[in-house]
Design an enzyme around this catalytic site. Structure first.
Site, mmCIF file in Angstrom:
data_model
loop_
_atom_site.group_PDB
_atom_site.id
_atom_site.type_symbol
_atom_site.label_atom_id
_atom_site.label_comp_id
_atom_site.label_asym_id
_atom_site.label_seq_id
_atom_site.Cartn_x
_atom_site.Cartn_y
_atom_site.Cartn_z
ATOM 1 N N ASP A 13 -88.376 -72.829 65.325
ATOM 2 C CA ASP A 13 -89.766 -72.862 65.776
ATOM 3 C C ASP A 13 -90.016 -73.905 66.857
ATOM 4 O OD1 ASP A 13 -90.328 -70.872 63.888
ATOM 5 O OD2 ASP A 13 -90.646 -72.375 62.325
ATOM 6 N N LYS A 16 -88.703 -71.342 71.334
ATOM 7 C CA LYS A 16 -87.640 -70.614 72.066
ATOM 8 C C LYS A 16 -88.188 -69.354 72.722
ATOM 9 C CE LYS A 16 -85.352 -70.328 68.195
ATOM 10 N NZ LYS A 16 -86.198 -71.215 67.359
ATOM 11 N N GLY A 40 -89.353 -65.761 64.079
ATOM 12 C CA GLY A 40 -90.692 -65.423 64.542
ATOM 13 C C GLY A 40 -90.894 -66.121 65.867
ATOM 14 N N HIS A 41 -90.986 -65.341 66.927
ATOM 15 C CA HIS A 41 -91.078 -65.929 68.273
ATOM 16 C C HIS A 41 -92.420 -65.539 68.894
ATOM 17 C CE1 HIS A 41 -86.398 -65.744 68.222
ATOM 18 N NE2 HIS A 41 -86.884 -66.696 67.461
ATOM 19 N N GLN A 240 -83.502 -69.138 65.149
ATOM 20 C CA GLN A 240 -83.254 -70.322 64.298
ATOM 21 C C GLN A 240 -82.757 -71.504 65.143
ATOM 22 O OE1 GLN A 240 -81.697 -67.125 62.863
ATOM 23 N NE2 GLN A 240 -83.821 -66.843 62.310
HETATM 24 P P1 GDP Z 1 -89.692 -70.096 68.211
HETATM 25 O O1 GDP Z 1 -89.402 -69.527 66.868
HETATM 26 O O2 GDP Z 1 -88.724 -71.171 68.591
HETATM 27 O O3 GDP Z 1 -89.821 -69.065 69.285
HETATM 28 O O4 GDP Z 1 -91.108 -70.815 68.085
HETATM 29 P P2 GDP Z 1 -92.424 -70.201 67.387
HETATM 30 O O5 GDP Z 1 -92.988 -69.160 68.271
HETATM 31 O O6 GDP Z 1 -92.135 -69.832 65.977
HETATM 32 O O7 GDP Z 1 -93.330 -71.483 67.305
HETATM 33 C C1 GDP Z 1 -93.724 -72.181 68.437
HETATM 34 C C2 GDP Z 1 -95.258 -72.184 68.526
HETATM 35 O O8 GDP Z 1 -95.656 -73.153 69.457
HETATM 36 C C3 GDP Z 1 -95.838 -70.878 69.000
HETATM 37 O O9 GDP Z 1 -97.070 -70.679 68.373
HETATM 38 C C4 GDP Z 1 -96.026 -71.094 70.510
HETATM 39 O O10 GDP Z 1 -97.086 -70.323 71.062
HETATM 40 C C5 GDP Z 1 -96.376 -72.552 70.527
HETATM 41 N N1 GDP Z 1 -95.949 -73.280 71.722
HETATM 42 C C6 GDP Z 1 -94.833 -73.111 72.473
HETATM 43 N N2 GDP Z 1 -94.760 -74.059 73.437
HETATM 44 C C7 GDP Z 1 -95.850 -74.839 73.279
HETATM 45 C C8 GDP Z 1 -96.321 -76.023 73.936
HETATM 46 O O11 GDP Z 1 -95.707 -76.552 74.867
HETATM 47 N N3 GDP Z 1 -97.488 -76.558 73.463
HETATM 48 C C9 GDP Z 1 -98.185 -76.007 72.422
HETATM 49 N N4 GDP Z 1 -99.321 -76.600 72.029
HETATM 50 N N5 GDP Z 1 -97.769 -74.915 71.794
HETATM 51 C C10 GDP Z 1 -96.605 -74.353 72.190
HETATM 52 P P1 IMO Z 2 -87.091 -69.013 64.479
HETATM 53 O O1 IMO Z 2 -86.154 -68.135 65.230
HETATM 54 C C1 IMO Z 2 -87.717 -71.715 61.125
HETATM 55 C C2 IMO Z 2 -85.335 -70.985 57.505
HETATM 56 C C3 IMO Z 2 -86.079 -70.535 56.254
HETATM 57 C C4 IMO Z 2 -85.179 -71.145 55.190
HETATM 58 C C5 IMO Z 2 -83.785 -70.980 55.773
HETATM 59 C C6 IMO Z 2 -83.028 -69.758 55.262
HETATM 60 O O2 IMO Z 2 -88.496 -68.553 64.463
HETATM 61 O O3 IMO Z 2 -86.924 -70.441 64.875
HETATM 62 P P2 IMO Z 2 -83.255 -67.141 55.761
HETATM 63 O O4 IMO Z 2 -84.416 -66.208 55.529
HETATM 64 O O5 IMO Z 2 -82.797 -67.216 57.151
HETATM 65 O O6 IMO Z 2 -82.127 -66.897 54.791
HETATM 66 O O7 IMO Z 2 -83.861 -68.598 55.367
HETATM 67 O O8 IMO Z 2 -83.953 -70.871 57.169
HETATM 68 N N1 IMO Z 2 -85.571 -70.155 58.714
HETATM 69 C C7 IMO Z 2 -86.319 -70.529 59.741
HETATM 70 N N2 IMO Z 2 -87.089 -71.632 59.929
HETATM 71 N N3 IMO Z 2 -87.617 -70.807 62.108
HETATM 72 C C8 IMO Z 2 -86.837 -69.718 61.935
HETATM 73 O O9 IMO Z 2 -86.596 -68.841 62.947
HETATM 74 C C9 IMO Z 2 -86.187 -69.514 60.713
HETATM 75 N N4 IMO Z 2 -85.384 -68.547 60.219
HETATM 76 C C10 IMO Z 2 -84.993 -68.960 58.994
HETATM 77 O O10 IMO Z 2 -87.381 -71.054 56.225
HETATM 78 O O11 IMO Z 2 -85.433 -72.522 55.070
HETATM 79 MG MG MG Z 3 -90.328 -69.222 65.041
#
Ligand code: GDP
Ligand code: IMO
Ligand code: MG
Length: 445
Positions: A13, A16, A40-41, A240
């Site tokens: 999270d 990416k 979840g992206h 991840q």
């Molecule tokens: P990922 O799994 O690595 O793709 O990240 P996620 O999408 O799960 O979580 C990142 C969250 O931060 C999302 O809600 C993005 O919209 C938000 N986000 C990404 N870059 C920035 C930033 O520079 N500032 C803020 N405030 N939010 C950001």
């Molecule tokens: P993105 O791509 C954050 C965590 C779960 C749990 C562990 C194992 O959005 O960064 P799993 O279901 O993979 O067997 O769970 O890994 N986990 C993540 N945490 N971002 C993710 O993906 C994750 N994918 C799995 O919360 O601790």
């Molecule tokens: Mg994510």
């Protein structure tokens, strides 16, 4: 033009999705190489929010190939839902390709994942319960079912039958254990466990998914080769992150694949020499969803500030993310593991409003030893106390900054401190969720 990998450097999270969407502008293909819909992206384009679990984050660029590589585990039902969602939003998915060698997530994988979490009771890993671990386990056991099997009814039925054989027994045992936990008041009652599995209906459902996915199924390794050989840029998008890596992360509190850059070769079918750049995505602080060690975790005002201002709730499960200061010991480890050539730091804006900001620069073990490196023994990490350097805060708001010079000096000092510590330039800084809320630094290549 080279291959470029984008990977997470913390516990996921980091943002990416947003960085992939940005760097995809001059690429011809974006390839997911591991994980599944545990990811979840989020991408925010013109104020509209898109969330992807399986579909690569390049999909908003309709002219590029978006590839689900062989290293991904695919839940076909979820994939079809994502395709449908994009169609409804008016976004073309005609350039989506799914590797025929990718493994499938089957209904029994989801049940086993859920049951496994319940089985361990209070010691659970806190998986996303999407069936990721059991699907990769079947792959290693050579009981997995692949995307290509969806196209052959006879083979599909035979393979499901073989795979179901030991699952029925395992699920029955887990159901008994769960009832025991329930009696002891320890089971998580929110998730029902259905321990009956029906060969016929699973086969019918999956044949139907196969029929609908057929136009997208392809030899995706060959597609990557032809793009790379033509000199086009191919992005390998990790899900991840390093500290969730099955081999190098905080095992067993990890995911069941390898999210580090090296795995892009295996999960997409290219060679190490095809990847020239590795971008590590790092959040300006740290978050973690699920259980496991987290030395810099906070339970105070600063942690609540990050949680609230950063909206730190999981994209996939909605669970609150644990928050803490940036851990430079862990980041330096992740940077080295990935062979990182540049960092993209996201969410710097979230730290605005804090009076001062801390970064962990070493740990102290329980026995009092100074640990400058990420400990190789998990028990030491569990008991490690971080030692911090305190840096100045940088005012209330930086989300309108678009150039390095726009940033307050203290924010620039924060970036310099981090990049000097880990020895890699910060090429991109995120100051908000929007596509345009970024600063390309002078280190950008
Ligand atoms: P990922 O799994 O690595 O793709 O990240 P996620 O999408 O799960 O979580 C990142 C969250 O931060 C999302 O809600 C993005 O919209 C938000 N986000 C990404 N870059 C920035 C930033 O520079 N500032 C803020 N405030 N939010 C950001
Ligand atoms: P993105 O791509 C954050 C965590 C779960 C749990 C562990 C194992 O959005 O960064 P799993 O279901 O993979 O067997 O769970 O890994 N986990 C993540 N945490 N971002 C993710 O993906 C994750 N994918 C799995 O919360 O601790
Ligand atoms: Mg994510």
């Amino acid at each position: 033009m080279p291959g470029l990998a984008i990977v997470g450097t913390q516990w996921g999270d980091e943002g990416k999705g947003k960085i992939t969407d940005l760097l995809a502008r001059d690429a011809s293909a974006i390839v997911r190489f591991q994980g599944g819909n545990n990811a979840g992206h989020t991408i925010v384009r013109d104020g509209e929010e898109f969330k992807f679990h399986l579909i690569p984050s390049g999909i908003l660029h309709e002219d590029k190939y978006c590839v689900i590589g062989n290293g991904v585990v695919v839940d076909p039902k979820i994939l079809l839902e994502e395709i449908e969602g994009l169609r409804k939003a008016g976004i073309s998915v005609s350039n989506l390709r799914v590797s025929s060698n990718a493994h499938l997530i089957m209904p029994y994988h989801i049940l086993l994942d859920t049951a496994g979490e319940l089985k361990l009771g209070k010691l659970s890993i806190g998986t996303t319960r999407r069936g990721i671990g059991p699907s990769y386990a079947d792959k290693a056991l050579r009981l997995g079912i692949r995307v290509q099997d969806l196209l052959d009814e006879k083979i599909l039925r035979k393979k499901i039958m073989a795979a179901l054989d030991d699952k029925q027994q395992a699920l029955r045992e887990l159901a008994v254990r769960r009832r025991k936990l329930q009696r002891e008041g320890e089971a998580d009652d929110e998730v029902p466990i259905d321990d009956r599995l029906d060969l016929h209906s699973i086969t019918e459902d999956y044949l139907n998914y196969g029929h609908r996915l057929e136009p997208y199924i392809a030899d995706t390794a060959r597609l990557c080769w032809s793009e790379l050989d033509a000199g086009n840029k191919v992005i390998f998008e990790g899900a991840q992150a390093a500290l969730l890596d099955l081999d190098h992360g905080t095992y067993p509190f990890v995911t069941s694949s390898n999210p580090i850059a090296g795995a892009a070769c295996v999960g997409a079918g290219v060679g190490p020499t095809d990847i020239e750049q590795v971008w590590g995505v790092v959040k300006a602080y740290t978050t973690r969803v699920g259980a496991g060690p987290f030395p810099t975790e906070l339970d105070d005002e600063a942690g609540r500030h990050m949680s609230e201002r950063g909206h730190e709730f999981g994209t996939t499960t909605g669970r609150p993310r644990r928050c803490g200061w940036l851990d430079l010991v862990a980041l330096r480890y992740a940077v080295r593991l990935n062979g990182t050539t540049a960092l993209a730091m996201t969410k710097l804006d979230v730290l605005a409003g804090l009076e001062s900001i801390k970064v962990a620069v070493r740990y102290r073990s329980k026995a009092g030893a100074v640990l400058n490196e990420f400990p190789y023994h998990q028990s030491i990490l569990h008991n490690a106390t971080p030692e911090y350097v305190e840096l100045a805060g940088f005012g209330d708001e930086i989300s309108d900054c678009r150039k390095e010079e726009d940033l307050p000096p203290a924010a620039r000092e924060y970036l310099t401190f981090v990049s000097d510590f880990v020895g890699v330039p910060i090429a991109l800084v995120g100051v908000g969720p929007g596509r345009e809320q970024v600063i390309w630094t002078s280190a950008a290549v």
